[in-house]
Design a protein around this motif. Structure first.
Motif, PDB file in Angstrom:
ATOM      1  N   THR A   1       7.577   5.899  -0.523  1.00 21.83           N
ATOM      2  CA  THR A   1       8.171   4.879  -1.151  1.00 21.83           C
ATOM      3  C   THR A   1       9.224   4.003  -0.592  1.00 21.83           C
ATOM      4  O   THR A   1       9.315   2.884  -0.443  1.00 21.83           O
ATOM      5  CB  THR A   1       8.516   5.001  -2.778  1.00 21.83           C
ATOM      6  OG1 THR A   1       7.070   5.831  -3.454  1.00 21.83           O
ATOM      7  CG2 THR A   1       8.738   4.056  -3.477  1.00 21.83           C
TER       8      THR A   1
ATOM      9  N   MET B   1       0.798  -1.282   0.128  1.00 25.11           N
ATOM     10  CA  MET B   1       0.069  -0.051   0.247  1.00 25.11           C
ATOM     11  C   MET B   1       0.769   1.305  -0.035  1.00 25.11           C
ATOM     12  O   MET B   1       0.698   2.069  -0.761  1.00 25.11           O
ATOM     13  CB  MET B   1      -1.038   0.092   1.213  1.00 25.11           C
ATOM     14  CG  MET B   1      -2.105  -1.008   1.008  1.00 25.11           C
ATOM     15  SD  MET B   1      -3.146  -0.812   2.378  1.00 25.11           S
ATOM     16  CE  MET B   1      -2.244  -1.526   3.866  1.00 25.11           C
ATOM     17  N   MET B   2       1.960   1.358   0.568  1.00 23.10           N
ATOM     18  CA  MET B   2       2.715   2.348   0.931  1.00 23.10           C
ATOM     19  C   MET B   2       3.431   2.718  -0.460  1.00 23.10           C
ATOM     20  O   MET B   2       3.429   3.902  -1.116  1.00 23.10           O
ATOM     21  CB  MET B   2       3.973   2.260   1.806  1.00 23.10           C
ATOM     22  CG  MET B   2       3.369   2.288   3.469  1.00 23.10           C
ATOM     23  SD  MET B   2       4.514   1.719   4.679  1.00 23.10           S
ATOM     24  CE  MET B   2       5.686   3.215   4.512  1.00 23.10           C
ATOM     25  N   THR B   3       3.958   1.769  -1.184  1.00 32.07           N
ATOM     26  CA  THR B   3       4.703   1.875  -2.291  1.00 32.07           C
ATOM     27  C   THR B   3       3.771   2.225  -3.526  1.00 32.07           C
ATOM     28  O   THR B   3       4.001   3.109  -4.358  1.00 32.07           O
ATOM     29  CB  THR B   3       5.686   0.634  -2.759  1.00 32.07           C
ATOM     30  OG1 THR B   3       4.573  -0.421  -2.884  1.00 32.07           O
ATOM     31  CG2 THR B   3       6.692   0.688  -2.004  1.00 32.07           C
ATOM     32  N   ALA B   4       2.515   1.553  -3.549  1.00 31.71           N
ATOM     33  CA  ALA B   4       1.458   2.019  -4.510  1.00 31.71           C
ATOM     34  C   ALA B   4       0.769   3.123  -4.471  1.00 31.71           C
ATOM     35  O   ALA B   4       0.409   3.932  -5.624  1.00 31.71           O
ATOM     36  CB  ALA B   4       0.537   0.915  -4.497  1.00 31.71           C
ATOM     37  N   SER B   5       0.918   3.730  -3.264  1.00 26.74           N
ATOM     38  CA  SER B   5       0.148   5.037  -2.994  1.00 26.74           C
ATOM     39  C   SER B   5       0.959   6.370  -3.719  1.00 26.74           C
ATOM     40  O   SER B   5       0.198   7.112  -3.977  1.00 26.74           O
ATOM     41  CB  SER B   5      -0.165   5.316  -1.709  1.00 26.74           C
ATOM     42  OG  SER B   5       1.525   5.556  -0.992  1.00 26.74           O
ATOM     43  N   ASN B   6       2.080   6.182  -4.334  1.00 28.68           N
ATOM     44  CA  ASN B   6       2.852   7.092  -5.186  1.00 28.68           C
ATOM     45  C   ASN B   6       2.891   8.577  -4.131  1.00 28.68           C
ATOM     46  O   ASN B   6       2.278   9.413  -4.882  1.00 28.68           O
ATOM     47  CB  ASN B   6       2.332   7.241  -6.359  1.00 28.68           C
ATOM     48  CG  ASN B   6       2.991   8.061  -7.396  1.00 28.68           C
ATOM     49  OD1 ASN B   6       4.274   8.069  -7.189  1.00 28.68           O
ATOM     50  ND2 ASN B   6       2.555   8.454  -8.362  1.00 28.68           N
ATOM     51  N   LEU B   7       3.268   8.737  -2.995  1.00 28.42           N
ATOM     52  CA  LEU B   7       3.088   9.689  -2.305  1.00 28.42           C
ATOM     53  C   LEU B   7       4.346  10.425  -1.775  1.00 28.42           C
ATOM     54  O   LEU B   7       4.730  10.924  -1.022  1.00 28.42           O
ATOM     55  CB  LEU B   7       2.317   9.476  -0.978  1.00 28.42           C
ATOM     56  CG  LEU B   7       0.750   9.059  -0.820  1.00 28.42           C
ATOM     57  CD1 LEU B   7       0.374   8.587   0.435  1.00 28.42           C
ATOM     58  CD2 LEU B   7       0.208  10.029  -1.573  1.00 28.42           C
TER      59      LEU B   7
ATOM     60  N   ALA C   1      -9.953   6.516  -8.547  1.00 27.43           N
ATOM     61  CA  ALA C   1      -8.560   5.605  -8.619  1.00 27.43           C
ATOM     62  C   ALA C   1      -8.163   5.348 -10.344  1.00 27.43           C
ATOM     63  O   ALA C   1      -7.887   4.218 -10.596  1.00 27.43           O
ATOM     64  CB  ALA C   1      -8.458   4.529  -7.751  1.00 27.43           C
TER      65      ALA C   1
END
Length: 196
Positions: free
Chosen positions: A29, A18-24, A144
């Motif tokens: 990342t 979830m952290m890496t896919a969120s592109n924040l 999304a």
């Protein structure tokens, strides 16, 4: 210990995904890769205690890949992001023109001539010879990325602000632009204006 690892492994893997896919940004990342490393380490422990050499081998390799991800995103990419943000911030109080990072265009809010939010920028296409923005692809609607409509707005129809892109057109005029087909974007701003 193996029982704790059996719980940590899938939880850490899901959180990291979830952290890496969120592109924040680079830091989120990078920390996602740290959590992936924890998850891969826990999976390795599960493999060792249960005699699953394939699980140990796969996650040993993933630990190496995750460490590279940590270096790239918390080290190098974070430094690039910090440099861009420092120039952006300093330009706000400088006599020089205000700056924003080119990578900041993606996701930037887009408003119409009346300052009503239309959507967000997806990508800017820049002409190689002149370095001028040919057009910006703007996403409207959907959740999304599902059911969103993409439209190309010529560069001369956009005013670049520090925190948003302002169109020199109404929302209705924007919506009259043709929707882009996936993977088939115009070759130029002229093609956008001819609605090819």
């Amino acid at each position: 210990m193996a029982e704790i690892a059996g719980w940590v492994a899938p939880i850490a893997t899901m959180i990291a995904a979830m952290m890496t896919a969120s592109n924040l940004g680079a830091r989120m990342t990078g920390w996602g890769f740290v959590v992936f490393t924890v998850g891969s380490s826990a999976w390795t422990l599960v493999g060792v205690t249960s005699g699953q050499t394939n699980l140990v081998a796969a996650n040993g390799f993933l630990i190496l890949i995750n460490v590279i991800g940590v270096w790239r995103w918390l080290g190098r990419q974070a430094a690039y992001e910090d440099g861009g943000q420092s120039a952006k911030k300093a330009s706000r109080t400088s006599s020089s023109p205000s700056l924003f990072t080119a990578t900041g265009i993606s996701g930037m809010a887009v408003v119409d001539e009346n300052e009503r939010t239309i959507g967000h920028a997806v990508e800017a296409l820049v002409e190689c010879a002149s370095a001028a923005v040919s057009y910006v692809v703007v996403a409207e609607g959907g959740i999304a990325g599902i059911e969103e409509k993409l439209r190309a707005v010529p560069g001369q129809s956009i005013k670049f602000k520090c925190d948003r892109l302002r169109l020199n057109m109404s929302g209705e005029a924007f919506r009259s632009l043709p929707s882009l087909a996936p993977g088939r974007w115009p070759v130029s701003a002229e093609a956008v204006s001819r609605q090819e």
